[in-house]
Design a protein around this motif. Structure first.
Motif, short mmCIF file in Angstrom:
data_model
loop_
_atom_site.label_atom_id
_atom_site.label_comp_id
_atom_site.label_asym_id
_atom_site.label_seq_id
_atom_site.Cartn_x
_atom_site.Cartn_y
_atom_site.Cartn_z
N LYS A 800 10.98 3.56 3.07
CA LYS A 800 10.70 3.70 4.51
C LYS A 800 9.19 3.51 4.73
O LYS A 800 8.64 3.29 5.79
CB LYS A 800 11.26 4.84 5.02
CG LYS A 800 10.61 6.04 4.26
CD LYS A 800 11.31 7.37 4.83
CE LYS A 800 10.79 8.47 4.10
NZ LYS A 800 11.29 9.87 4.52
N GLN A 801 8.40 3.42 3.67
CA GLN A 801 6.90 3.56 3.82
C GLN A 801 6.42 2.27 4.20
O GLN A 801 5.18 2.14 4.57
CB GLN A 801 6.26 3.75 2.59
CG GLN A 801 6.47 5.47 1.95
CD GLN A 801 7.64 5.67 1.08
OE1 GLN A 801 8.47 4.93 1.44
NE2 GLN A 801 7.57 6.65 0.41
N THR A 802 7.34 1.05 4.34
CA THR A 802 6.54 0.13 4.74
C THR A 802 7.77 -0.92 5.35
O THR A 802 8.81 -0.70 5.27
CB THR A 802 5.95 -0.81 3.42
OG1 THR A 802 5.46 -2.07 3.77
CG2 THR A 802 7.14 -1.40 2.48
N GLY A 803 7.50 -2.08 5.69
CA GLY A 803 8.25 -3.10 6.14
C GLY A 803 8.67 -4.00 5.12
O GLY A 803 7.73 -4.33 4.16
N TRP A 804 9.50 -5.00 5.39
CA TRP A 804 10.02 -5.98 4.30
C TRP A 804 10.11 -7.35 4.68
O TRP A 804 11.03 -7.50 5.75
CB TRP A 804 11.15 -5.31 3.35
CG TRP A 804 10.71 -4.12 2.92
CD1 TRP A 804 10.95 -2.84 3.48
CD2 TRP A 804 10.29 -3.77 1.48
NE1 TRP A 804 10.61 -1.85 2.39
CE2 TRP A 804 10.01 -2.40 1.36
CE3 TRP A 804 9.84 -4.78 0.33
CZ2 TRP A 804 9.64 -1.89 0.23
CZ3 TRP A 804 9.48 -3.96 -0.53
CH2 TRP A 804 9.32 -2.61 -0.81
N ALA A 860 1.87 -9.50 7.00
CA ALA A 860 1.41 -8.64 7.82
C ALA A 860 2.31 -7.36 7.94
O ALA A 860 3.47 -7.34 7.65
CB ALA A 860 1.22 -9.23 9.36
N GLY A 861 1.53 -6.39 8.72
CA GLY A 861 2.20 -4.97 8.81
C GLY A 861 1.23 -4.09 8.41
O GLY A 861 1.61 -2.87 8.86
N ARG A 862 0.72 -4.30 7.25
CA ARG A 862 -0.33 -3.10 6.77
C ARG A 862 -1.38 -3.91 6.14
O ARG A 862 -1.49 -5.15 5.95
CB ARG A 862 0.43 -2.40 5.77
CG ARG A 862 1.86 -1.56 6.05
CD ARG A 862 2.53 -0.97 4.81
NE ARG A 862 1.84 0.03 4.30
CZ ARG A 862 2.24 0.78 3.20
NH1 ARG A 862 3.04 -0.09 2.37
NH2 ARG A 862 1.49 1.75 2.34
N ASN A 863 -2.39 -3.17 5.93
CA ASN A 863 -3.56 -3.50 5.08
C ASN A 863 -3.11 -3.74 3.81
O ASN A 863 -2.18 -3.14 3.26
CB ASN A 863 -4.87 -2.53 5.09
CG ASN A 863 -5.19 -2.39 6.52
OD1 ASN A 863 -4.93 -3.32 7.48
ND2 ASN A 863 -6.06 -1.40 6.84
#
Length: 950
Positions: A800-804, A860-863
């Protein structure tokens, strides 16, 4: 008269055990020694804590009054920490404080707890004291068996312990015996999700969890199929005919696990054509969870209370496996038990044993037991995350080398290439078909049949070994050769060792014959002798090294002097060692053997990277540029699945390079006999496809096994989906080489782990703690192997900490959910974490070909950041700072990719190159195989650059 009383009292004082006041302790240069007033000889009397670093504390304990100074086989740290810490008594505890950690030692019980500076408990010894000792004497040498127990909160998880085959992942509440055997590699290092590790510095057979050995079924009341007490009904049928009963008898134990106990099978039964059933009831004396261990070869099923608790499992007759299961049973209640067994050879093995229940609080603690040592010795290692814990392990036991770049490519092997023409011809076929390959392997028996250990080639099959090696090099490939620590007694090399007392002689005394031809007598050299190690390398240097061979395959390095022997005889066969009884030094042989070759080759040529592949391993193996493979595993779907958790746990044991036989080694006969168009041929191909997909994403990528041959064209024609898919993943491995080789560099410079449990990167998501069939390959790629026949979907959990993003089409999935995803025949699910920067090179045929221009995929979605590592690929100049790094950093808010100025340089470095940069986001999905005109190109000359991806 008074004078005589004083003398008498002084004499009594001298003869009494030394009793130190509980409130006293001794401060030493690097820590503390606490002496305890213990009344029992089974408890710790002297405890020493040494500060290695602020985060690493060594604990040594003994029931004696003095700590022994012994040289560790596994540790390499140069010194302990002499300043920057303090020690004082506070109430009933001595408190040792570093810049990050506190260690409390009870002056009453010796109980230890480790906390942070705020007092939050990280690791707590069992309350009241968790150390226990029992004297042991072996071959005239005294020592102790001992156990250490720690408390463990309910939400704790444990990983590591090496590589085992029962398809277990999180070891919380489980039991594992730690010894070395074919397919089983034991490393006594455990990593907790609570961000600490325990490195157990002991070399004897050990146990994690319950310290008791499994025992036979006669611990239960046993009833036969007719309800008569005394044993289970064992029914032996000849020719696998269910209606043709050859023998029926009652058996109170099922223990046919070694070459001695199989003599208890009924006489006159040919197991090669038999089927056996054990059935009846077991009645325990107590209620609770019983833990069973099944030892099996052939085809086996187990039913308990009419439920199938062990679905069909298979192993080849000569190489049994163990599988564990548990069941909740009720005291004085009869529980039905049935075992169906089809042996798969004239000599076959079977056993079922159990452990009676222990309280849940006891079972779920962290417990380590060892059979023999001079004293208890372990390292508490803490960090802020699992990577830091594993880094601490390597601070203690040695850094991992950077493998030669070619080792990160594809290897082809089989059991075995029988001639020089066969191995060179196979490599030529790879090149003709343009299947990427870097390494081809010459397995055992290239020597004359009667001269195992001579390091000579049988001339009729290998007429020109130097020419063979040169031909392989001319085809831009490398060759690895199998070298065993085994010698036939008639060889000159055996006699050299024997004359110095450096051979294990029990096998020769007992005239044990191996499986070659009529059988020949031989044994293994004693790798625990430093001089024997030097001789072992000298023999290799004199006979093999001048040929220009590139790598060494150290087979049977457990050591496995003879298959399927009981444990006492195994110890007799591999001892006594130069250091003491094999009971005390049972597990570290592979480490000592690897040291022999590593030190030897680096002494000959310090500019050529050493590469070793060994079938066993131990703590510290990584410092010898050594990888481990999972041994002679079976070609079954359940065995493929077991490799996932085995590989993850091995990697989390601190040794970063692990591999397996893609497709499995030991082959079921149905696959050997399968005809074109048959269901078995179809399944064989699919098994190899799925295993090859998985194998492309473990640290080392290799195919090996018994017949059928494992080259792509021998598995399927080039028009078949199996061939095309396996070719695709081989090519994909090479396209990802900039990413993969960067991870190899990080393994040395950052103590990085390549094959990563999800908990290493997403520990805050409690859902990942028990997921052992998905893993991260680096920090960017989530690998989801498919391990069921005909499966075209599989369940995937997305942390859950990121998208995939799907690697192949770029479609986005939000984290924190479980989904059933597509898994077509030709694709294994792979996902890229948002914020990843993934470098992909052009297609190459081997790692000598440059990948200067790269495609850079930004998700994209996080640094995110990624630092590309490059060096000279095959030498040790990286140790002299001859390497370069290029840091890429992505700002998601501004959609900007920054490329830093290149740092460092090396001979042959590309000073200018082109990067094509692709942005993948939710609104613009893009797979790595899909064409796109939406990219930015930058000509990079080593200067920093900034690229807008809007």
């Amino acid at each position: 008269m008074r004078k005589h009383k004083v003398v008498l009292l002084f004499f009594v004082f001298l003869t009494m055990p030394i009793v130190v006041l509980a409130a006293s302790f001794q401060k030493i240069s690097d820590g503390i020694i606490v002496s305890l007033n213990q009344s029992s000889s089974t408890k710790a009397r002297t405890i020493r804590l040494q500060v290695i670093t602020d985060n690493i504390i060594r604990v040594t304990a003994t029931p004696l009054t003095k700590i022994q100074e012994t040289k560790s086989l596994i540790t390499t740290y140069a010194d302990t920490k002499k300043t920057g810490w303090s020690a004082k008594q506070s109430g009933n505890f001595v408190v040792l404080t570093t810049a990050t950690t506190k260690a409390f030692v009870s002056i009453k019980t010796g109980e230890i707890r480790f906390t942070d500076l705020q007092g939050n408990i990280i690791l707590q010894e069992q309350r009241g004291g968790g150390k226990s000792f029992k004297p042991i004497e072996v071959e005239g040498k005294s020592g102790f068996s001992f156990r250490q127990v720690f408390e463990s909160p309910a939400d704790e998880a444990f990983y590591g312990l090496g590589q085992h085959q029962s398809d277990e992942f999180n070891y919380k509440g489980k039991n594992e015996e730690l010894f070395q055997y074919n397919t089983k590699v034991s490393i006594p290092f455990i990593v907790s999700n609570k961000n600490y590790g325990v490195l157990w510095d002991n070399y004897s057979m050990s146990r994690f969890g319950d310290p008791r050995p499994y025992t036979n079924l006669d611990q239960f009341k046993l009833y036969d199929k007719n309800g008569k007490e005394g044993g289970l009904t064992a029914t032996y049928r000849q020719n696998k005919n269910l209606n043709q009963v050859s023998l029926e008898r009652r058996e109170s134990v099922i223990d046919y696990e070694n070459i001695q106990t199989i003599k208890n099978f009924p006489k006159g039964i040919n197991l090669a054509n038999a089927s056996v059933t054990w059935e009846g009831e077991i009645q325990p004396k107590e209620s609770g969870v019983f833990r069973f261990i099944l030892y099996y070869a052939g085809y086996t099923k187990v039913y308990l209370d009419d439920s199938l608790v062990v679905a069909e499992r298979w192993r080849t007759a000569w190489n049994p496996n163990s599988y564990k299961f548990s069941a909740k049973l009720s005291a004085n209640k009869k529980h039905k038990l049935r075992i169906d067994w089809l042996p798969d050879g004239g000599v076959s093995y079977m056993g079922l044993k159990a452990l009676s229940p222990v309280p849940e609080a006891e079972q779920t603690r962290l417990s380590l037991w060892s059979e023999m040592g001079q004293q208890m010795d372990y390292y508490f290692i803490r960090g802020n995350n699992p990577d830091e814990v594993i880094s601490g392990y390597r601070q203690v036991t040695g850094k991992a080398s950077i493998m030669p770049k070619w080792a990160m490519g594809f290897w082809q092997s089989r059991e075995r290439y029988k001639t020089q023409a066969e191995i060179v011809g196979t490599l030529k076929e790879f090149r003709n078909r343009q299947i990427p390959i870097d390494n081809i392997v010459l397995d055992w028996n290239y020597w004359p049949e009667t001269e195992w250990g001579s390091h000579e080639f049988e001339k009729s099959r290998f007429p020109n070994p130097k020419g063979m090696v040169d031909s392989i090099h001319a085809l831009d490939a490398r060759i690895m050769i199998s070298v065993w620590p085994k010698f036939y007694h008639n060889t000159e090399h055996f006699k050299e060792f024997e004359s110095k007392g450096w051979m294990y002689m029990q096998a020769v005394k007992d005239s044990i014959r191996d499986w070659v031809g009529p059988g020949y007598v031989g044994s293994f050299y004693d790798a625990y002798s430093a001089d024997a190690r030097k001789l072992f390398w000298k023999q290799m240097k004199d006979h093999l090294y001048p040929l220009g061979l590139d790598a060494w395959w150290m087979d049977a390095s457990e050591p496995n002097v003879r298959d399927c022997t009981d444990m006492p005889y195994r110890k007799a066969l591999c001892g006594p060692t130069a250091l003491g009884p094999s009971t005390e030094y049972f597990n570290a042989y592979a480490l000592m053997n690897a040291e022999a070759i590593y030190d030897g080759q680096r002494g000959e040529d310090n500019n050529k990277r050493v590469f070793l592949l060994t079938r066993s391993g131990f703590s510290g193996l990584q410092r010898y540029s050594t990888a481990t493979w999972s041994g002679d595993i079976a070609t079954r779907w359940e065995d493929m699945k077991a490799q996932i958790s085995a590989g993850i746990n091995f990697s989390m044991s601190g040794v970063p390079y692990w591999t397996m036989d893609n497709g499995g080694f030991c082959v079921e006969r149905r696959y050997e006999m399968a005809k074109e168009g048959s269901a078995d041929r179809d399944e064989w191909r699919e098994l190899n496809v799925r295993w090859h997909q998985f194998g492309a994403f473990v640290p080392l990528f290799r195919t090996h096994g018994q017949f059928p041959y494992r080259e792509l064209w021998n598995i399927a024609p080039d028009t078949h989906p199996a061939y095309k898919t396996m070719l695709y993943y081989t090519q994909l491995r090479y396209r990802l080489m900039p990413y993969i080789y960067t991870m190899a560099g990080m393994g040395y410079f950052n103590d990085f782990t390549i094959m990563r449990a999800l908990m290493m990167d997403f520990a805050a998501d409690k859902n990942v703690l028990n997921i052992g069939d998905q893993y991260m390959f680096g920090k960017e790629l989530m690998i989801c192997p498919v391990y069921k026949y005909k499966a075209r979907t599989r369940d995937v959990y997305f942390p859950k900490q990121t998208g995939w993003y799907n690697l192949y089409d770029g479609k986005y999935t939000a984290g924190g959910q479980k989904q059933t995803v597509d898994a077509p025949y030709d694709r294994m699910p792979i996902y890229v974490a948002a914020g990843s920067i993934l470098p992909i090179g052009q297609q190459i045929q081997n790692t000598t070909q440059a990948q200067t221009d790269l495609k850079i995929y930004v998700y994209a979605g996080r640094n995110g950041t990624f630092t590309l590592y490059e060096d000279e690929n095959v030498n040790y100049n990286y140790e002299k700072n001859a390497y370069s790094t290029i840091e890429f950093s992505y700002n998601d808010k501004d959609k900007v990719l920054n490329i830093a100025a290149r740092k460092g340089s090396f001979k042959g470095m590309a000073k200018e190159r082109n990067f094509q940069i692709f942005l993948v986001d939710q609104t613009k999905p893009l797979g790595i195989d899909q064409p796109s005109k939406e990219f930015k190109t930058i000509h990079y000359d080593g200067s920093k650059a900034s690229i807008s991806l809007k």
